[in-house]
Every structure is written in structure tokens, then in C-alpha cells.
Design a protein around this motif. Sequence first.
Motif, PDB file in Angstrom:
ATOM      1  N   GLN A 185       0.726  -1.312  -0.017  1.00 38.44           N
ATOM      2  CA  GLN A 185      -0.135  -0.038   0.148  1.00 38.44           C
ATOM      3  C   GLN A 185       0.698   1.291   0.095  1.00 38.44           C
ATOM      4  O   GLN A 185       1.800   1.358   0.498  1.00 38.44           O
ATOM      5  N   VAL A 186       0.423   2.242  -0.436  1.00 39.83           N
ATOM      6  CA  VAL A 186       1.158   3.435  -0.868  1.00 39.83           C
ATOM      7  C   VAL A 186       1.073   4.293   0.378  1.00 39.83           C
ATOM      8  O   VAL A 186       0.217   4.801   0.702  1.00 39.83           O
ATOM      9  N   ILE A 187       2.194   4.726   1.006  1.00 39.19           N
ATOM     10  CA  ILE A 187       2.247   5.866   1.949  1.00 39.19           C
ATOM     11  C   ILE A 187       2.731   7.236   1.232  1.00 39.19           C
ATOM     12  O   ILE A 187       3.708   7.399   0.623  1.00 39.19           O
ATOM     13  N   SER A 188       1.911   8.068   1.470  1.00 39.68           N
ATOM     14  CA  SER A 188       1.990   9.468   0.702  1.00 39.68           C
ATOM     15  C   SER A 188       3.150   9.812   1.328  1.00 39.68           C
ATOM     16  O   SER A 188       3.701   9.957   2.348  1.00 39.68           O
ATOM     17  N   THR A 189       3.934  10.467   0.077  1.00 41.53           N
ATOM     18  CA  THR A 189       5.182  11.205   0.342  1.00 41.53           C
ATOM     19  C   THR A 189       5.050  12.488   0.966  1.00 41.53           C
ATOM     20  O   THR A 189       5.947  13.097   1.594  1.00 41.53           O
ATOM     21  N   ASN A 190       3.865  13.403   1.209  1.00 42.02           N
ATOM     22  CA  ASN A 190       3.565  14.201   1.846  1.00 42.02           C
ATOM     23  C   ASN A 190       2.928  14.395   3.193  1.00 42.02           C
ATOM     24  O   ASN A 190       3.264  15.003   3.969  1.00 42.02           O
TER      25      ASN A 190
ATOM     26  N   PRO B 115      -3.314 -11.415  -0.481  1.00 44.55           N
ATOM     27  CA  PRO B 115      -4.052 -10.363  -0.248  1.00 44.55           C
ATOM     28  C   PRO B 115      -4.364  -9.806   1.135  1.00 44.55           C
ATOM     29  O   PRO B 115      -4.695  -8.881   1.759  1.00 44.55           O
ATOM     30  N   CYS B 116      -4.417 -10.745   2.155  1.00 40.19           N
ATOM     31  CA  CYS B 116      -4.558 -10.726   3.255  1.00 40.19           C
ATOM     32  C   CYS B 116      -3.330 -10.018   4.246  1.00 40.19           C
ATOM     33  O   CYS B 116      -3.594  -9.785   5.434  1.00 40.19           O
ATOM     34  N   SER B 117      -2.180 -10.074   3.601  1.00 44.13           N
ATOM     35  CA  SER B 117      -1.010  -9.364   4.006  1.00 44.13           C
ATOM     36  C   SER B 117      -0.749  -8.120   3.611  1.00 44.13           C
ATOM     37  O   SER B 117      -0.832  -8.103   2.211  1.00 44.13           O
ATOM     38  N   MET B 118      -0.989  -7.031   4.306  1.00 36.92           N
ATOM     39  CA  MET B 118      -0.714  -5.558   3.701  1.00 36.92           C
ATOM     40  C   MET B 118       0.462  -4.848   4.582  1.00 36.92           C
ATOM     41  O   MET B 118       0.503  -5.045   5.844  1.00 36.92           O
ATOM     42  N   VAL B 119       1.237  -4.453   3.703  1.00 37.60           N
ATOM     43  CA  VAL B 119       2.364  -3.518   4.475  1.00 37.60           C
ATOM     44  C   VAL B 119       2.190  -2.228   3.610  1.00 37.60           C
ATOM     45  O   VAL B 119       2.222  -2.097   2.254  1.00 37.60           O
ATOM     46  N   GLY B 120       2.283  -1.117   4.171  1.00 43.68           N
ATOM     47  CA  GLY B 120       2.601   0.366   3.625  1.00 43.68           C
ATOM     48  C   GLY B 120       3.874   0.441   3.316  1.00 43.68           C
ATOM     49  O   GLY B 120       4.905  -0.018   4.189  1.00 43.68           O
ATOM     50  N   HIS B 121       4.039   1.447   2.175  1.00 40.07           N
ATOM     51  CA  HIS B 121       5.312   1.770   1.473  1.00 40.07           C
ATOM     52  C   HIS B 121       5.591   3.129   1.143  1.00 40.07           C
ATOM     53  O   HIS B 121       4.455   3.411   0.363  1.00 40.07           O
ATOM     54  N   VAL B 122       6.732   3.896   1.413  1.00 41.17           N
ATOM     55  CA  VAL B 122       6.788   4.953   0.752  1.00 41.17           C
ATOM     56  C   VAL B 122       7.355   4.818  -0.740  1.00 41.17           C
ATOM     57  O   VAL B 122       8.478   4.619  -0.662  1.00 41.17           O
ATOM     58  N   PHE B 123       6.734   5.106  -1.461  1.00 41.29           N
ATOM     59  CA  PHE B 123       7.231   5.069  -3.049  1.00 41.29           C
ATOM     60  C   PHE B 123       7.560   6.457  -3.337  1.00 41.29           C
ATOM     61  O   PHE B 123       6.975   7.453  -3.360  1.00 41.29           O
ATOM     62  N   ARG B 124       9.056   6.472  -3.645  1.00 40.48           N
ATOM     63  CA  ARG B 124       9.601   7.827  -3.974  1.00 40.48           C
ATOM     64  C   ARG B 124       9.687   8.040  -5.350  1.00 40.48           C
ATOM     65  O   ARG B 124       9.879   6.932  -6.171  1.00 40.48           O
ATOM     66  N   ALA B 125       9.508   9.116  -6.213  1.00 40.26           N
ATOM     67  CA  ALA B 125       9.595   9.420  -7.464  1.00 40.26           C
ATOM     68  C   ALA B 125      10.823   9.224  -8.082  1.00 40.26           C
ATOM     69  O   ALA B 125      11.197   8.569  -8.942  1.00 40.26           O
ATOM     70  N   THR B 126      12.013   9.539  -7.203  1.00 39.65           N
ATOM     71  CA  THR B 126      13.243   9.275  -7.795  1.00 39.65           C
ATOM     72  C   THR B 126      14.318   8.979  -6.570  1.00 39.65           C
ATOM     73  O   THR B 126      13.873   8.810  -5.251  1.00 39.65           O
ATOM     74  N   SER B 127      15.298   8.175  -6.771  1.00 39.55           N
ATOM     75  CA  SER B 127      16.304   7.824  -5.729  1.00 39.55           C
ATOM     76  C   SER B 127      16.954   8.904  -5.260  1.00 39.55           C
ATOM     77  O   SER B 127      17.517   9.716  -5.906  1.00 39.55           O
ATOM     78  N   PRO B 128      17.170   9.097  -3.795  1.00 37.85           N
ATOM     79  CA  PRO B 128      17.955  10.382  -3.111  1.00 37.85           C
ATOM     80  C   PRO B 128      19.249  10.344  -2.923  1.00 37.85           C
ATOM     81  O   PRO B 128      20.061  10.686  -2.480  1.00 37.85           O
ATOM     82  N   TYR B 129      19.640   8.678  -3.335  1.00 40.33           N
ATOM     83  CA  TYR B 129      21.063   8.310  -2.980  1.00 40.33           C
ATOM     84  C   TYR B 129      21.993   8.368  -4.176  1.00 40.33           C
ATOM     85  O   TYR B 129      21.614   8.406  -5.448  1.00 40.33           O
ATOM     86  N   LYS B 130      23.203   8.530  -3.799  1.00 37.92           N
ATOM     87  CA  LYS B 130      24.328   8.376  -4.891  1.00 37.92           C
ATOM     88  C   LYS B 130      24.550   6.769  -5.090  1.00 37.92           C
ATOM     89  O   LYS B 130      24.767   6.300  -4.478  1.00 37.92           O
ATOM     90  N   TRP B 131      24.592   6.561  -6.591  1.00 37.83           N
ATOM     91  CA  TRP B 131      24.839   5.159  -6.907  1.00 37.83           C
ATOM     92  C   TRP B 131      26.138   4.660  -6.973  1.00 37.83           C
ATOM     93  O   TRP B 131      26.590   3.617  -7.381  1.00 37.83           O
ATOM     94  N   GLY B 132      27.314   5.759  -7.120  1.00 43.79           N
ATOM     95  CA  GLY B 132      28.679   5.350  -7.249  1.00 43.79           C
ATOM     96  C   GLY B 132      28.787   5.082  -8.676  1.00 43.79           C
ATOM     97  O   GLY B 132      29.810   3.879  -8.795  1.00 43.79           O
ATOM     98  N   GLY B 133      28.142   5.545  -9.655  1.00 46.19           N
ATOM     99  CA  GLY B 133      28.537   5.226 -11.074  1.00 46.19           C
ATOM    100  C   GLY B 133      27.345   5.685 -11.756  1.00 46.19           C
ATOM    101  O   GLY B 133      26.443   6.229 -11.183  1.00 46.19           O
ATOM    102  N   ASN B 134      27.397   5.578 -13.108  1.00 48.43           N
ATOM    103  CA  ASN B 134      26.273   5.994 -14.006  1.00 48.43           C
ATOM    104  C   ASN B 134      25.051   4.950 -13.745  1.00 48.43           C
ATOM    105  O   ASN B 134      25.048   3.521 -13.761  1.00 48.43           O
TER     106      ASN B 134
END
Length: 712
Positions: free
Chosen positions: A371-376, A472-491
Motif C-alpha cells: 500500500q502506498v504511503i503518501s510522500t507528503n 491479499p490478506c497481508s498488507m504493508v505500507g510503503h513510501v514510494f519515492r519518485a526518484t532515488s535520493p542516493y548516490k549510486w557510485g556510477g552511471n
Amino acid sequence: MAYSRTKWLIVKVVIATSCLWAVIDVGIISLICPCTGPDCGSGGSRGVPKLADLFGREQDIEDPSHRHGVVPREPLLPQKIGDKISEQDPAERPEEVPQVPDEDPGKHLKDFVKDQRNIKRKKFMDRLKHLADKKNETKDIEEDETVETTVFEDENTSPSVKEIERTVPDDMIRGELEPPREAVYAHVVPGDMNNRVILTAEEKELDKKTFSLHQFSVVASDKVPVRRRLPDSRHEECLTRLYPRHLPDTSVIIVFHNEANSTLLRTVHSVIDRSPRSLLTEIILVDDCSLMGHLKEPLDEYVSKLSVTVKVVHLPERSGLMLARLAGYRAASGTVLLFLDSHCECRRGWLEPLLAEIALDRTTVVTPIIQVISTNSMQVSSSSTGSFSVGGFDWSLNFNWYNQPISEKIRIAGDKSLPARSPAMAGGLFAIDKSYFEELGLYDDQMTIWGGENVEISLRIWQCGGTLLTVPCSMVGHVFRATSPYKWGGNVGEILNHNNKRLADVWLGDFKYLWYIINPPAARLNAGDISERLAIKENLQCKNFTWFLENVWPESPLNVKILAIGVIHMAQDEKLCLDSGATRGGGNILIYRCHNQGGNQVFIYTAGHQIYFNRLCVEAPTRYGMPLSLTGCHGNTNKTAPSQKWIFIKETQQIMNEHRQSCFENQVRSSSRLISAICDPLNMSQKFEYIPNPQNDKLVELTKNLPTISRS
């Protein structure tokens, strides 16, 4: 006249006698069933007991959660906001008593009990049959040894609702093993019970400055308590679903890198508060070389005081998701490994349904409803309709959500609590038997940072004899971010192509050439040594990708019978090509300078006469002059949707839709887009050529026997 007086006197006597008997009846009832207090009686009769009391409803109804005893309370933890006054003891919660209708309450009660008994008994027997089939048991299930099967034929018999609960055998549980441990606050707290978090003007200004740090509102997140309550969003059929009482224990592994403190702690506490103690062996936090101070000693000190074992593993250098999870695997001692992202919130009853499927078959891998947790606002999306999507991917090997296949809807037959087969997982949240994870070959440790590992392990599960289910009987909320905030250490593109090429070279077989055509830069990459992964595939006697398309996902948008694959360019100018516009979700088709790199300029002409790109098809608009667009494909090779059926006219070099009586036309004079126009064989803007790819013949042969399944 005398006769009339006599008749009227008789009527008065009858009325008076009736009133007297009514008064006597009330008095007798009051003596037999005395009642005091503000809740007694109805219509102002304080001495008359309620009908529910006479029929024994409140005394007979039992809260199923009470059968498991009172759960030990979680120790009081500090909160930023909200004074915690007490923890709600499940044993002290008021029981909900079904209301008896005013008219003929006795009959309605008996009908209710009979109906509920028959419904629950049928569900229970169906479940037992399912368990027997899963374990290949041949022994018949004896009803009289497992469940009370008395059918109340006597209309004067009024069984209690409590008797219905006896349909649950001793080795099974209904819904959940233990109720959650919930915090209760003295006043309204932001985010509690899924309330929206509202920021002040000053907080909004701060939020603008800090949002990019985590790609969600850390200001809003910090206002939400780490032990916030959430309403129960499960479908009603999940509340009565039966699970084995003895389930395998689990180690929950949470990998993080520079995670916000509030979201990480909410993830941890949601696991602790909503997981039965007997099933939760430990929580393992893997710090993938975070740079933020609150994720070091303060975190270690905080979790050391929790009532559940929490191990923290600090990696000395950035390793990426796969290697960090493998570090968590090595530290785990549970029978089942349950991987979570570090910005999740587990809902009530989330754990038992996952472990139950693994208990039935250790080669089953399970994912919850995410389930989507709102980023705002930090609100968690909730839906109790029972409908949900399953995971899949396109020819770019990008993960997407899809509607449940028709075959799964038929198999489930309307049961909102039954798990559905999922072609792929999102990757962030799943549970797997630890020993089976080892047998499958763990993660591919040559994949780097993030990406592709979810599709790779999904194909490995299916092709090597396992099953992947969405529960379907197991539900977990998750913050879906539009972009990754982290550095990937490469292209980023090179990292994803590296991981996906390892996936394609091992698990796609000759279909990898189609992926190469769509992703030409990847074809030139060196993905490293894959001999170890190929050996795993051989040792496990895994099936090929054609088998996956035919048996696991026959309704897949990947299932296309190719007549031709290549580039479509203007006949009068070979330097102008059709281009999809680099869109994954659809959009208008463009005319763009040919780059000879494949990718967005590669189109497939299918046996159903569709012009296909990745998982989308060219749609003819309803009116002339409107742009041609890419939309979801409909129909199949036997019956293509008329608006998506195109004919290449060799003599005039036109591409025509017979249904609309329209042709492709390059509107290059005013824009770089294609439009639908009245067919004119002399118009040079309507003339195109199809140039086949060098792998054309191989892919035509490879796809000619794929299944014909409707996707409409």
C-alpha cells in the motif's frame, strides 16, 4: 337498546381484562429477569430486560482473540508527540454484539446462527480440502473428528454464536494468532489512525528545503509517532480465513542507507507491534554504510532497549541492496527470511498469511499487498474491496503492475482472501524459506547497487520449480519515492543495464536478442562471468523462458507472435523514422531523426497485425487529423481490436487501418508527429518502408508457437 348496552359492557370487560394480564406479565418478567441501570428496557420500561438478554446473545458471544490469552504489553517508549496514557489490552476491549431486530427476534436469531454455521462450516471444509491437496494427503477428512457438524433441524433449538467458533480445530487459527499491541494517546496526534499530517506555513518552508534529502516529507514524517495506530484495512474474508496454528518463525531483514530516523523506527515498531512474539525470532538492521549520525550509535542504543531481539550490522563500505541483504541473511537464524524496505509500516494481521503459505509449501515465495504511503501527508492508502494487481515486467525488463490474469481470477473464483500467482515481485518486500533461498542460489552477488534483482529472482523461482504468490490478506505500507535520493557510485543506466544483461543472458534464452534490440547499449556491455549462475540453472534443471510465457504468464503483453521486427522510416526520406518518444506509459508517436540504435525506434509487426512497441500498440484515433498514439494492446492473434489492426499495403507503401479507413501520415510541416488521415495513394507523406532487424528470422521462429490468449 338494552342489547346495545350489554354489548358495550362486554367489550369494556374484555379490554380491562387484557390490560390487567399485560401488567401481570410485565411484573412476572421483571421478577424473573430483574434489570437495573440506564441500559435496561426499551421505550421507557426500566424494569423490563432487553430482548437480547432474554435470548442470551451477550453471554454466548465470544471474541475469538480471547482464546489466545492476553498478549504481554510492549514497554513504554518515548514519543515526540502525544502523551501515551495506556496500552489497549485486547482482553479488555468491549465485545461487539450483533443487534437483534425488533420483529420476531427469536426466529431471526435462529436463522442467523444457522446461516453463519453453514457458511463457516463450508469455508472450513473447503480449506481443509485445500490443505489436504497441498500436502498430497490421501486420508479422508472425518468431519466428526474435526468439527461439530450438528445441523439444528429443530426450529425450537437456538444455538449460540459461540458454538459457531467451535468449527475451528485446535491446530488452526482464524485471521491472526495474536491481536496487535497498540499505543493509545491522550489527544489527537498527527498521523495516528491514518489521519492526514497538516503542516504549518513555517513547516512547509522547511519541507521545501529538506524534501530532496529523502524524496519525501521528513517534516511530516517526524510529526507522526513511531508507534502510530492504523485502521484494519483487511477484506472481511481475511478475518475468517483459517491458518495453521504452528507456523515457522522468521527473521525480518531491513536494509537501509541514509534513511530518515522516523520512517526507519516506524518500520521497526510496526513489525514488533503487529507480529506474534512466537513467530518473530529477530529483526536484523543492515546499515549499508550510511553517512548520517543518527544511524550509528544512537540507533544501536535505541534498539538495544526493545523487547524483541534487534541486531544491527554496519557495513564498512557501500555494498548495494543485494550484498547488504546477503549480509542480513548470514546474520539470520530464523526459519524464514522476510525482507522489508526501511520505509514501511506493517498492518494488522500481516505476518500469519505470509508464513502460512510457506508452511504449506517451502518452495513458495510470498509478497504482501503493498500500500502506498503518501510522500507528503504520510497517509497510507487503504482498500478493502479485495481487488489487487500482480507484478510483471516489459521487454525493457522494467517492473510494472498488471491486472490479475483471467486464469487467476477463474482459479480464485471470487475468494478475496486467496493468494494469486504473480509473474514477478517488486523486490522490496517478500518472504522466503531460508533453506530454499540457499538452494535457489541466494542473490546474484555480481549484480551491483540496485535494479534487476527482483525480476531475476522471480524468473529463477518460477523456472526452477517454485511458486511466487501475492497474498491479499497481508498488507504493508510503503513510501514510494519518485526518484532515488542516493548516490549510486556510477552511471545509473550502466548499472541497470549491467544487472539486466546478467539476468537476460541466464534466464531469457534466445529471447535475449529481443531485449538487445530494444536496449542496444546493453548488448555491448561486459556483464562479467555468468558461469556460476548457469551452473545453478543446470543443477536445478530449470525450465526455459518459453515455458514461463506459456505456463506462468500466458496473458502477458510479452506474448507476441512476431511477423517482422525492425525500423519504419519515411519512403521519401530514409533519415526520418517512427519513434515511440521514450515513453513507458504510452503517448503520441513521433517522427524523429533515425539514429540506427534500435531502442525507441524498433517496432514489432505481430501476427495479429498490431504495430507493437514493448507492451503497447498503435491505436487509430476516432477522427481524421488526430495524432496516432501508443496504448495498451487489446485482443489476440485470432481477434485483434479493430482500432489496432494495421495493414501494410506493399503497392502504395501505406499503413492503413481498415476499421477507421485511415492511414499513417507524417505531419512534418507543422510538427514531428504522425496523424490519422484519409488514405491517399499519391500522398508522399503517407509512404513508409519497414526495414527488418538482422535477428528478425530468429525471433519470428522463436515466437511462432506462443499461446494465443486474450488480453482484452
